[in-house]
Scaffold this active site. Sequence first.
Site, PDB file in Angstrom:
ATOM      1  N   CYS A 233      -3.680  -0.969  -2.273  1.00 38.09           N
ATOM      2  CA  CYS A 233      -3.956   0.477  -2.677  1.00 38.09           C
ATOM      3  C   CYS A 233      -5.043   0.522  -3.891  1.00 38.09           C
ATOM      4  CB  CYS A 233      -2.745   1.115  -2.743  1.00 38.09           C
ATOM      5  SG  CYS A 233      -2.681   2.694  -3.411  1.00 38.09           S
TER       6      CYS A 233
ATOM      7  N   CYS B  54     -10.990   3.430  -1.321  1.00 36.04           N
ATOM      8  CA  CYS B  54      -9.708   3.889  -1.076  1.00 36.04           C
ATOM      9  C   CYS B  54      -9.711   3.275   0.635  1.00 36.04           C
ATOM     10  CB  CYS B  54      -9.778   5.235  -0.957  1.00 36.04           C
ATOM     11  SG  CYS B  54      -8.239   6.063   0.015  1.00 36.04           S
TER      12      CYS B  54
ATOM     13  N   GLU C 138      -6.519  10.087   8.963  1.00 45.70           N
ATOM     14  CA  GLU C 138      -5.126   9.978   9.506  1.00 45.70           C
ATOM     15  C   GLU C 138      -5.429  10.938  10.796  1.00 45.70           C
ATOM     16  OE1 GLU C 138      -1.971  10.290   7.051  1.00 45.70           O
ATOM     17  OE2 GLU C 138      -2.377   8.527   6.310  1.00 45.70           O
TER      18      GLU C 138
ATOM     19  N   ASP D  42       0.982  -1.064   0.051  1.00 42.89           N
ATOM     20  CA  ASP D  42      -0.049   0.053  -0.060  1.00 42.89           C
ATOM     21  C   ASP D  42       0.982   1.168  -0.161  1.00 42.89           C
ATOM     22  OD1 ASP D  42      -2.709   1.271   0.098  1.00 42.89           O
ATOM     23  OD2 ASP D  42      -1.960   1.832   2.322  1.00 42.89           O
ATOM     24  N   SER D  43       0.303   2.310  -0.398  1.00 39.42           N
ATOM     25  CA  SER D  43       1.138   3.647  -0.476  1.00 39.42           C
ATOM     26  C   SER D  43       1.441   3.977   0.953  1.00 39.42           C
ATOM     27  CB  SER D  43       0.192   4.663  -0.933  1.00 39.42           C
ATOM     28  OG  SER D  43      -1.161   4.950  -0.155  1.00 39.42           O
TER      29      SER D  43
ATOM     30  N   HIS E  54      -8.349   3.991   3.144  1.00 38.54           N
ATOM     31  CA  HIS E  54      -8.605   4.993   4.404  1.00 38.54           C
ATOM     32  C   HIS E  54      -9.990   5.014   4.572  1.00 38.54           C
ATOM     33  CE1 HIS E  54      -4.408   6.054   4.048  1.00 38.54           C
ATOM     34  NE2 HIS E  54      -4.384   6.792   5.265  1.00 38.54           N
TER      35      HIS E  54
END
Lengths: 283, 283
Positions: free
Chosen positions: A73, A188, A156, A10-11, A190
Amino acid sequence: MPQRPIGVFDSGIGGMTVVRELLRVVPNERIIYFGDTARVPYGTKSVETVKRYAKEDTELLLGHNVKLIVIACNTVSAIAMEEVEHMADGIPVIGTINPCAREAVRVTKGKIGIIGTEATVASRAYELAIQEEAKRQSKLVETFAKACPLFVPLAEEGWIDHPASKLVAEEYLSVLKEAGVDTLILGCTHYPVLTDVIQEVMGSGVTLVNSGAVAAREVPKLISGLEANNNNPEHLVLVSDVPRKFQRIGERFLGRKLPEARQVLFKEAWVMGRDRVGEDILS
Amino acid sequence: MPQRPIGVFDSGIGGMTVVRELLRVVPNERIIYFGDTARVPYGTKSVETVKRYAKEDTELLLGHNVKLIVIACNTVSAIAMEEVEHMADGIPVIGTINPCAREAVRVTKGKIGIIGTEATVASRAYELAIQEEAKRQSKLVETFAKACPLFVPLAEEGWIDHPASKLVAEEYLSVLKEAGVDTLILGCTHYPVLTDVIQEVMGSGVTLVNSGAVAAREVPKLISGLEANNNNPEHLVLVSDVPRKFQRIGERFLGRKLPEARQVLFKEAWVMGRDRVGEDILS
């Protein structure tokens, strides 16, 4: 071959939501996770740069002799799937787009919304996969996509129920609500962190599809015949920045303790691109 | 020597607010700008990684034979000033911290607020510089710092007067308002884009210090005796990601047309860090 690990990349940290699901569906497998925390995010960067990063990440996992590559990702899955498959040279690769398109088409009543990074949305990879899948399932499906760049930093920051997150969600999602989507792909890794606020804004009648979890659930099938039988597999977490912060936020995403993350470094050397400027303007 | 360009670098696009001021104060100088758009942001990454990136960026500018290096990035100025100066080997280097501390101490009635990235705030570089400067100016000064990680993506989204930006600003700035700061350092090159909402939340009595502009105003003094006399200097903009998006957003930050940006690439090679895992867990 069966004892070889499953590679996930993943990034950054978001792919931990995929690992979370993998630990449930293939508990006896060793997992090697790589998060490119020194270069995160990918979703705001160009197609060319994301492809380059994806190839480097794949190379790193191949060096660990993995038996399967999971692209956690969405941005990489949307843009660089072919490049990763080409490098993997026969080792199976799974991204988030196809499993998720299949699931969304299966559950929808006809209108699917897609949210993701700027790069994922610009690629139109989800739309393409959904239309192919709709043909296969003999369904008529409309799609509506919207990039939500602020969702990543909000997740985040951990502003899961902050009023600002609600305002941001209302701003981004209004066009999807107005379109009347009945199913929404969280495109995504996140975004599952913001599930509550997204569900609240979209309304309880809308089905959310968690792209990472859906992809992870395809893994047992993909390693069929190659299953490992570790009772207490030792996982490995690699990151490109120093691991301090990753450890803390990663555990929030994973919902449990992480094995200690280790850093891999890369050496860089600047090379001038094709557009190198002539010496004329420099004295 | 006088005809050599002035080098400016930043983690990405934000440093254009510094260039904007340079074009005003040293209009006859050639400027070489480097924005590390392929690895942006720096402010959420570790000290070690920011230092490494700063050294690579400096090397790139030195390769262009610059006569002065302007560190437009507050994160690099806070963390890696010494590393850049060491590499520059006599070529003057200016960051944002000292000029800005001097200006803030000059204008404050005694309470200075500092906002910046997580890395800048964690470094406490502003506090240190402000206390040294306060001693020099024989003033008693208190400082209060707050990291505002969502300001960068909000500025890049261009949500300059969105209600969500106001909510975010209220959340971050409330502790500084309560502390009664009379002066606020905008310690990140992105923040001037959000000046209006920050001023509104803080109140009109609070003086905002734009760190990039303040640093740029020191440049004429630093190149005294080495001034170039170009009538229409040809500037050069280099970026590490492909320039498409930079061009568009960069012009918003600069407030005028940009020269066409050119890409520099870097080659990478993964090397395992000291923490390389033993072979034992890999079959």
